[in-house]
Write an enzyme that holds these catalytic residues in place. Structure first.
Site, PDB file in Angstrom:
ATOM      1  N   VAL A  95     116.021  40.981  -6.797  1.00  0.00           N
ATOM      2  CA  VAL A  95     115.765  39.853  -7.687  1.00  0.00           C
ATOM      3  C   VAL A  95     115.021  40.330  -8.940  1.00  0.00           C
ATOM      4  O   VAL A  95     113.812  40.270  -9.023  1.00  0.00           O
ATOM      5  CB  VAL A  95     114.962  38.746  -6.961  1.00  0.00           C
ATOM      6  CG1 VAL A  95     114.786  37.543  -7.889  1.00  0.00           C
ATOM      7  CG2 VAL A  95     115.681  38.307  -5.705  1.00  0.00           C
ATOM      8  N   HIS A  96     115.778  40.854  -9.881  1.00  0.00           N
ATOM      9  CA  HIS A  96     115.158  41.285 -11.142  1.00  0.00           C
ATOM     10  C   HIS A  96     115.201  40.127 -12.130  1.00  0.00           C
ATOM     11  O   HIS A  96     115.398  38.976 -11.726  1.00  0.00           O
ATOM     12  CB  HIS A  96     115.852  42.547 -11.669  1.00  0.00           C
ATOM     13  CG  HIS A  96     117.315  42.378 -11.893  1.00  0.00           C
ATOM     14  ND1 HIS A  96     117.825  41.963 -13.087  1.00  0.00           N
ATOM     15  CD2 HIS A  96     118.362  42.531 -11.048  1.00  0.00           C
ATOM     16  CE1 HIS A  96     119.154  41.874 -12.976  1.00  0.00           C
ATOM     17  NE2 HIS A  96     119.504  42.224 -11.756  1.00  0.00           N
ATOM     18  N   ALA A  97     115.046  40.419 -13.392  1.00  0.00           N
ATOM     19  CA  ALA A  97     114.861  39.346 -14.371  1.00  0.00           C
ATOM     20  C   ALA A  97     115.981  38.302 -14.371  1.00  0.00           C
ATOM     21  O   ALA A  97     115.714  37.105 -14.354  1.00  0.00           O
ATOM     22  CB  ALA A  97     114.699  39.949 -15.763  1.00  0.00           C
TER      23      ALA A  97
ATOM     24  N   GLU B 132     126.504  39.047  -9.547  1.00  0.00           N
ATOM     25  CA  GLU B 132     126.524  40.454  -9.963  1.00  0.00           C
ATOM     26  C   GLU B 132     127.565  41.163  -9.128  1.00  0.00           C
ATOM     27  O   GLU B 132     127.745  40.866  -7.964  1.00  0.00           O
ATOM     28  CB  GLU B 132     125.156  41.113  -9.746  1.00  0.00           C
ATOM     29  CG  GLU B 132     124.199  40.752 -10.847  1.00  0.00           C
ATOM     30  CD  GLU B 132     122.789  41.273 -10.600  1.00  0.00           C
ATOM     31  OE1 GLU B 132     122.608  42.081  -9.671  1.00  0.00           O
ATOM     32  OE2 GLU B 132     121.902  40.841 -11.345  1.00  0.00           O
TER      33      GLU B 132
END
Lengths: 99, 579
Positions: free
Chosen positions: A18-20, A91
């Protein structure tokens, strides 16, 4: 029908965690619901409507999180947020992520 | 309170408000607002947040349009961060309840988040810290109204905390308000250190990453004697340092009384004690301390201080000004020593090993128009005082001859145009490459004087990058190999009966004074602030005693022994001094 309190466990399956961008998607979606929504990792529980808080969770690939909602649209909220995890935040090969 | 250990590069103690300078600009050192201003300040914050959001939206749209939507995702995330209700609440609260200025609140809160990310092992997440800094800078710039204020626009005293200061940034420092600085990287001998010394303000470098722990406006103590930086000190610590700073001032005043006394040993040997300068406006600092001349005028700072290389006339004015101000006392002008850590703006830095690269005299010899312009300016200034010219980083005799040939060529040019200059201006070379020392017997036959540059000589002899904090502890003038080279150069010059001076930072450190005198050195050039202290040592010793010290040192086998012996000798000289 969806009022009340509800929780569900999800697993982070997208390789980058869970990145930006995923955090952005979660916070944006969470803000559309009236319920209070939280994410819990181990003993750390944060407000899912705050992107900065989500980022401080550091949910890497493989991490298990509990999505919890309480309020008039709790059911939709939990469904909506879990759905994001299941879709890997869009993604993948079809959705190239820059850097 | 947080204590950080770095490398002490310029002595003294400074206490004051921090000005944190990131890569993008710097944060305003105002911490609190008055109670009745709270509502206006909140308004100001919300306006800044709104403007920041608009700017990010514009960036997002532009990027999405140019590259595609997925590339704009990061701006989308920034926007969500900026609108994070928790963040905004937190900021409002700090302003409302603790009366923080919006700038201080933004900096404090966002830096706290950034710190969380920086501590993560996950590099992708750690990268998020940069997003936070980016947002912080954006909000701050909207609060302040301009992207980047100039150092020269400072209005109150500050201590500058930065990742790194380029020589051009330090060159532009507002001398009036900058009271000290700290950098995350850099080592003893770095140019940040040189400038700090020249300004006579305390500096600590090579502290490591700490900027995320500090906000503009925080109280900070810089202890340039111990290499300590104390963030948000408690009252007791502040009181202790205030006392120390006061004692330092008293001591400086006492040393000031030496101003009009000659730098002469007890047995009557006159030593020339010169000052090192970077700019003509440092001449008064030398004169006030009774300097016998300027032993090193580092002309590259004229180039680094501005966007464009100064033209011949600008340089001529600078050299002439120094020559005239010194009223007949000698002024040694070193030609451009650019390259390595002193890079002109706009010059590509793709060298893998800049200290072994195209720098200094090598750069001048490759850029003849640049070099000739400087030589011309120096020659034209020569009738206005007693100028000497010196070439830096000479490694081979061919380089020296080439540089001299170009000088003669420029002289001929001036002759043809009927321009006045001092035909007999002494020409010297810096001795800072071990190869030059090894071959020094040849060099002394072709120059009028030598100047030993210990900063480079140490790093080349010991193969230590002086600005790399991981090896900076290996960088020391006390190493017997370095001392042996200095001794060789001094002996050769004395034998050839040409003047030799030492102008590196070693000459400004009182522990070396006796040793250098004992080796036969009679000229030293030091940062102006160091003149009184070195003079005090000179005036307290006789040459025979120094020769004993030198003889003893030359038999010691390692840097630690040398340093502790020299410290002991100095302590014996001034038993009450702490140094």
């Amino acid at each position: 029908m969806s009022a009340g309190r509800l929780s569900r466990t999800v697993r982070v399956t997208n390789p980058e965690g869970v990145h930006a961008r995923p955090a952005d998607m979660i916070a944006k979606l969470a803000n559309r619901y009236h319920s209070q929504i939280s994410l819990t990792k181990g003993s750390l529980k944060i407000d899912a409507k705050s992107i900065l808080s989500i980022l401080t969770l550091v949910a890497e690939c493989g991490t298990e999180l509990v999505v919890e909602a309480e309020g008039p649209d709790a059911h939709d909220a939990v469904n909506g947020i879990t759905e994001l995890f299941h879709r890997n935040f869009d993604e993948g090969p079809d959705h190239p992520v820059p850097n | 309170m947080q204590r950080l250990q770095g490398i002490a590069v310029s002595p003294g103690v400074a206490i004051g408000e921090a000005l944190v300078m990131g890569n993008e600009g710097f944060r305003i050192p105002r911490r609190f607002v008055t109670r009745d201003a709270v509502e206006t300040e909140l308004d100001r914050l919300h306006h800044a947040l709104a403007s920041s959001a608009e700017q990010i939206e514009r960036n997002r749209d532009a990027i999405a349009h140019e590259l595609g939507r997925q590339y704009a995702a990061i701006f989308e995330a920034h926007l969500t961060m900026l609108r994070d209700a928790r963040l905004v609440d937190e900021l409002d609260q700090l302003i409302r309840e603790r009366q923080y200025s919006p700038e201080y609140a933004v900096s404090r809160v966002l830096r706290r988040y950034a710190k969380v990310f920086q501590q993560l092992d996950n590099s992708l997440m750690a990268e998020r810290a940069n997003d936070i800094f980016d947002i912080e800078q954006r909000i701050l710039s909207n609060l302040v109204g301009r992207r980047r204020e100039e150092f020269s626009k400072l209005e109150s005293p500050v201590l500058i905390l930065a990742h790194n200061l380029t020589p051009s940034e330090t060159a532009n420092l507002s001398r009036e308000f900058v009271r000290g600085f700290v950098t995350e990287i850099g080592g003893a001998g770095s140019h940040t250190a040189i400038v700090a010394e020249a300004l006579a303000i305390p500096a600590v470098v090579g502290v490591g990453n700490f900027l995320a722990d500090v906000s503009g406006g925080d109280m900070v103590i810089i202890d340039g004697n111990q290499g300590l930086v104390i963030l948000r000190p408690d009252e007791e610590t502040i009181a202790r340092y205030r006392q120390e700073a006061e004692a330092g001032r008293t001591r400086a005043e006492q040393l000031g009384q030496l101003r009009d006394l000659p730098a002469q040993t007890l047995d009557g040997t006159r030593i020339d004690l010169f000052g090192n300068i970077e700019f003509p406006n440092e001449v008064p600092a030398c004169l006030e301390r009774g300097a016998d001349g300027i032993g090193l005028f580092r002309t590259e700072f004229l180039y680094l201080g501005s966007e464009f290389a100064p033209n011949e006339q600008d340089q001529f004015e600078a050299y002439k000004s120094v020559a005239e101000q010194m009223q007949g006392r000698p002024v040694t002008i070193r030609t451009l020593d650019l390259g390595a850590d002193k890079v002109m703006p706009g010059r590509p830095d793709d060298e893998k090993n800049p200290f072994l690269g195209l720098r200094s005299i090598r750069l001048s010899l490759r850029n003849l128009p640049l070099f000739r312009t400087q030589l011309k300016a120096i020659l034209r200034a020569s009738p206005y005082g007693k100028l000497r010219i010196m070439f830096p980083l000479i490694s081979t005799i061919m380089e020296l001859r080439q540089a001299r040939m170009i000088l003669s060529d420029v002289m001929e040019d001036l002759d043809e145009h009927g321009v006045q200059f001092d035909r007999n201006m002494p020409v010297g070379m810096m001795v800072e490459v071990p190869a030059a020392v090894i071959m020094i017997d040849r060099f002394v036959e072709e120059v009028d004087f030598l100047s030993i540059g210990t900063n480079d000589l140490i790093q080349y002899t010991l193969a230590v990058d002086r600005s790399n904090k991981d090896v900076a502890n290996l960088y020391t003038g006390s190493d017997p190999a370095v001392l042996k080279l200095i001794d060789m150069a001094v002996t050769a010059a004395n034998k050839a009966q040409i003047p030799v001076e030492l102008c590196g930072q070693m000459s400004g450190n009182p522990i070396y004074t006796m040793l250098l005198l004992g080796m036969g050195l009679r000229q030293m050039s030091v940062a102006p602030a160091a003149i009184p202290e070195i003079k005090k040592v000179i005036r307290s010793v006789n040459i025979a005693q120094c020769e004993v010290v030198a003889k003893k040192v030359m038999h010691l086998e390692n840097a630690r022994d040398v340093k502790s012996y020299l410290k002991d000798e100095l302590n014996r000289l001034f038993p009450t001094d702490e140094s």
